[in-house]
Write an enzyme that holds these catalytic residues in place. Structure first.
Site, PDB file in Angstrom:
ATOM      1  CG  MET A   1      22.971  11.461   4.235  1.00  0.00           C
ATOM      2  SD  MET A   1      24.205  12.535   3.486  1.00  0.00           S
ATOM      3  CE  MET A   1      23.330  13.139   2.046  1.00  0.00           C
TER       4      MET A   1
ATOM      5  CG  PHE B   1     -10.475  -8.903  11.054  1.00  0.00           C
ATOM      6  CD1 PHE B   1      -9.266  -9.343  11.583  1.00  0.00           C
ATOM      7  CD2 PHE B   1     -10.653  -8.951   9.679  1.00  0.00           C
ATOM      8  CE1 PHE B   1      -8.266  -9.834  10.756  1.00  0.00           C
ATOM      9  CE2 PHE B   1      -9.657  -9.435   8.840  1.00  0.00           C
ATOM     10  CZ  PHE B   1      -8.457  -9.873   9.384  1.00  0.00           C
ATOM     11  CD  GLN B   2      -7.766  -6.734   7.438  1.00  0.00           C
ATOM     12  OE1 GLN B   2      -8.606  -6.462   6.587  1.00  0.00           O
ATOM     13  NE2 GLN B   2      -6.597  -7.282   7.131  1.00  0.00           N
TER      14      GLN B   2
ATOM     15  CE  LYS C   1     -17.252  -5.971   2.707  1.00  0.00           C
ATOM     16  NZ  LYS C   1     -16.682  -7.285   3.010  1.00  0.00           N
TER      17      LYS C   1
ATOM     18  CD  GLU D   1      -1.779  -2.315   1.693  1.00  0.00           C
ATOM     19  OE1 GLU D   1      -0.594  -2.569   2.005  1.00  0.00           O
ATOM     20  OE2 GLU D   1      -2.707  -3.139   1.859  1.00  0.00           O
TER      21      GLU D   1
END
Lengths: 564, 158
Positions: A474, A112-113, A162, A50
């Site tokens: 760096m 959930f999630q 949802k 993502e």
């Protein structure tokens, strides 16, 4: 017309003229993906993480000038996207990110999630929405695109539960937005502009200090004209590389921590700094009490909060860089005497002759700067260059001959390692005609290496040029300079077989140890027209110079580092 | 740099998250909140927040500009000439020997009085400028208060 929330999302994206959406499906966003499957408008690019989806959309926006769109699911899908949001927020990229959320009835139950997406993203988005009523969705979609692209651009998150995406409601996509609390001002105050013009006529050592805002407002042409008509020299920040074009004799270079000697001396000795969409970042100013001590400051910025945030400003002008610069130019066209600044221009030219940006080339080992210079010679104007974060990023900014805005895409503000490869994908989609080169390092590249698969699958021919010094370069440089060479966790000697890695993903790989091999590899990579990876073994201990040590005054540059 | 105290009124869209956006801005950028009050503005879809903060001149200026940037913020007023009021409720123990008239007159002097009484305790209220509320609380300490609740400031430009 009554349609589902998921359909509304697709309808809105198509109505906005979006061609590509970068994303990754999951449980809470499945209804939307089902509609994506059924529609024939935009194309969806499946990244493999993502974070990469958001970076790709971000770079797409930076190169095309349009709003980028990314889509992710709830919970971990969203949290993975947060780095992308913060990157876009810091660099003011117009972005709409759509995330799934657990159904409204489950919000707050640790479902959930489930994660509090609007809570987490509040400080790294320009605005965000949690949709709780389907009837609000059309307006929110319209507002999100408008907010993302107007004023100082930035990412907007829409978190959609949802059940909202499956619910059916009336859909009329609004033609315009009306947000009484949000009215960005573009025009600039005419009285202030007049005063600024007078100050420019009075000045002896004026300097254009060009920032990322000049790119965002498509001000390159007018700024070039402004410089030409007035004869005022310019420095470009990391975010503005390409605005003036490096062949322009008025373009002095990049100021700041790794800026050129002439640029930093220009900032230090100027008597009037004209800031065009720059924000006086600490990497540019160095020690504030010593910064631009002799200069009055004209600060043109669309975001009022940037003005007076870091330095006191004598001529504040809130407005769009393009519009305000045009107005300033109109005021000065007949009155300005470019000859007046000739001594100043000559002085800066002299500074550049004394300490030009450069490096000591070698016949034994490839110098990283040589690679960038050579890239410029071989692909130059025909390339879009993305980069990751670290030494290679600074060398690319210093030594690539940028000729136009939107040619250079990097994570300047947040400094997000792993940005380069997904950004290259977005950059290629936005402008397929150009050869896209991702200048990367052996540290950064592994942070989003999975996107080689996305590139191979979709035939997105981007060329990764990895400056491989087997170090987190760096940080290693700082350890050399400031930590008595205690190389804590920066030695990256253990590495994958890069050629095998990229070929396992469906690309083409090259191991390069000589200059001749580099030329051959690059030419072959361009001809192959698929995702390529050129692993260039470079001098392990090369440093980015000049360097203004953190907190030091801009004019106190470290120009060389001898002992090794 | 010298710090100053400022009372800022913010008119915001009355919508979800708006208090979190404002308070989160203060937290995220390291600004100080001394008090914060918020309530809907009658007959509108806006709310009025009053925040008392302190900081250098530059910080105060940044606070105001950053507040303006929040999308649901309609107006930010940095008060210059204002009427400022704060309320305090004080719970005091009483018994048969307590001189309630003294308590009554103390709180009356600060635009308040006794607002509730029961067998063992009374609740007194004062509504006044913050500094005067400090004085009132100081004096009320003679009566050994059990509990003190301050409201935070509300302000209105004159």
């Amino acid at each position: 017309m009554k349609i589902s929330g998921a359909q509304m999302v697709c309808e809105a994206i198509n109505a906005e003229g979006v061609k590509y959406v970068f994303g990754y499906p999951g449980g809470a966003i499945m209804n939307v993906y089902d509609e994506i499957y059924k529609q024939n408008g935009f194309k969806h690019i499946l990244t493999r993480h993502e974070q990469a989806a958001v970076h790709a959309a971000d770079a797409y926006a930076r190169v095309s000038g349009e709003v980028g769109v990314a889509m992710v699911t709830s919970g971990p899908g969203f949290t993975n996207a947060v780095t992308g949001l913060a990157t876009a927020y810091t660099d003011s990229t117009p972005l709409v990110v759509i995330s799934g959320q657990v159904p409204v009835s489950l919000i707050g139950t640790d479902g959930f999630q489930e994660v509090d997406a609007v809570g987490i993203s509040r400080s790294c988005t320009k605005h965000n929405y949690l949709v709780k009523d389907i009837n609000d969705l059309p307006r929110i979609l319209k507002e999100a695109f408008y907010i993302a692209r107007s004023g100082r651009p930035g990412p907007v998150l829409i978190d959609i539960p949802k059940d909202i995406t499956s619910e059916i409601a009336e859909f009329n996509y609004p033609e315009s937005v009306d947000i009484p609390t949000y009215k960005p001002s573009y025009k600039g105050n005419n009285r202030q502009i007049k005063k600024a013009a007078e100050a420019i006529l009075e000045a002896k050592k004026p300097l254009l200090y060009i920032g990322g805002g000049a790119v965002l407002s498509n001000a390159s042409d007018v700024i070039r004209e402004f410089a030409e008509v007035t004869g005022i020299p310019a420095v470009e920040t990391l975010m503005a590389r390409g605005v003036m074009g490096d062949s322009n004799p008025l373009q002095i270079g990049m100021p700041g921590m790794h800026g050129s000697y002439a640029s930093n001396m220009a900032m230090s000795e100027s008597d009037l700094i004209i800031s065009l969409g720059a924000r006086f970042d600490d990497r540019v100013t160095g020690k504030l009490s010593e910064f631009a001590k002799y200069a009055d400051i004209i600060h043109i910025d669309i975001d009022p909060a940037n003005i007076g945030k870091i330095v006191d400003v004598d001529y504040p002008i809130v407005g769009d860089v393009k519009i305000v610069t045009q107005k300033l130019l109109d005021k000065l066209r007949d009155t300005v005497k470019p000859k007046r600044y000739e001594v100043w221009r000559d002085l800066l030219k002299r500074y550049d002759e004394i300490h030009p940006l450069g490096f000591e080339d070698s016949d034994e080992v490839i110098k990283p700067q040589w690679v960038i210079k050579r890239l410029g010679e071989l692909v130059g104007e025909n390339a879009t260059v993305t980069s990751d974060v670290g030494q290679h990023q600074m060398w690319a900014a210093q030594f690539f001959p940028f000729s136009r805005p939107r040619q250079w895409v990097n994570s300047g503000g947040l400094g997000t390692m792993g940005f380069g490869l997904p950004a290259a994908l977005g950059a290629k989609m936005a402008n397929p005609e150009k050869t896209v080169i991702n200048v990367t390092g052996d540290g950064s590249i592994l942070m989003n290496i999975q996107e080689l698969v996305t590139a191979a699958e979709n035939g997105i021919a981007v060329i990764n040029v990895m400056l491989n010094n087997h170090f987190l370069g760096m940080v290693r440089q700082w350890q050399t300079f400031f930590y008595e060479k205690r190389y804590a966790e920066t030695d990256l000697s253990y590495q994958p077989n890069w050629k095998m890695l990229v070929e396992a993903c469906g690309g083409v790989g090259y191991d390069v140890t000589t200059k001749e091999e580099f030329d051959v590899a690059l030419k072959d990579a361009i001809a192959q027209n698929k995702v390529a990876f050129i692993n260039v073994a470079v001098d392990r201990f090369e440093n980015v110079l000049p360097m203004v040590p953190a907190g030091g005054a801009l004019f106190n540059m470290m120009l060389e580092y001898k002992e090794r | 740099m010298q710090t100053v105290k400022r009372v800022i009124s913010i008119i915001v869209q009355n919508e979800a998250q708006v208090l979190a956006r404002v308070s989160g801005l203060f937290a995220g950028r390291g600004y100080n909140i001394e008090s914060l009050t918020v309530a809907a503005i009658p007959g509108s879809n806006m709310s009025h927040m009053t925040i008392v903060t302190q900081g250098s001149k530059r910080v105060i200026e940044q606070i105001i500009k950053q507040l303006h940037k929040l999308i649901p913020v309609y107006k930010v007023i940095e008060h210059d000439s204002m009427v400022e009021k704060e309320m305090v409720l004080v719970k005091l123990p009483i018994d048969k020997d307590t001189n309630i008239a003294n308590i009554q007159s103390l709180f009356e002097a600060y635009n308040g009085g006794i607002v509730n009484a029961s067998k063992n305790v009374i609740i007194a209220m004062a509504a006044d400028e913050s500094m005067r509320i400090n004085h009132c609380i100081e004096a009320a300490k003679n009566f050994k208060p059990i509990e003190i609740v301050r409201s935070g400031v509300v302000a209105m430009e004159r």
